[in-house]
Design a protein around this motif. Structure first.
Motif: not given
Length: 79
Positions: A64-72
């Motif tokens: 979750y933290d890996f994908f919790d980014s504006p990039l995604f």
């Protein structure tokens, strides 16, 4: 940006935050250095969730933290 570009950028970002080299991340995760390099250089267009999970664990975060980014965010991904 493509999904593989976003994954590569996010991995770079997290490694820089933690001052990790590719070798150190390999030692923490057991994910081959060549695989980490392929992700970082976007040579691998389809990274398995298992590999991402192992990398996230080595980075001390959840998927979750890996994908919790504006990039995604939806509009940023073109593929």
């Amino acid at each position: 940006m493509t999904l593989s570009e976003a994954v590569a950028l996010r991995l770079e970002e997290l490694m820089e935050e933690r001052h990790l080299t590719q070798y150190r991340l390999y030692k923490l995760t057991g994910v081959a250095q060549s695989t980490i390099g392929d992700i970082r250089l976007q040579r691998n267009q389809s990274v398995s969730l298992l590999i991402l999970h192992e990398l996230a664990q080595g980075l001390g975060i959840s998927l979750y933290d890996f994908f919790d980014s504006p990039l995604f965010k939806g509009d940023n991904i073109t593929d």
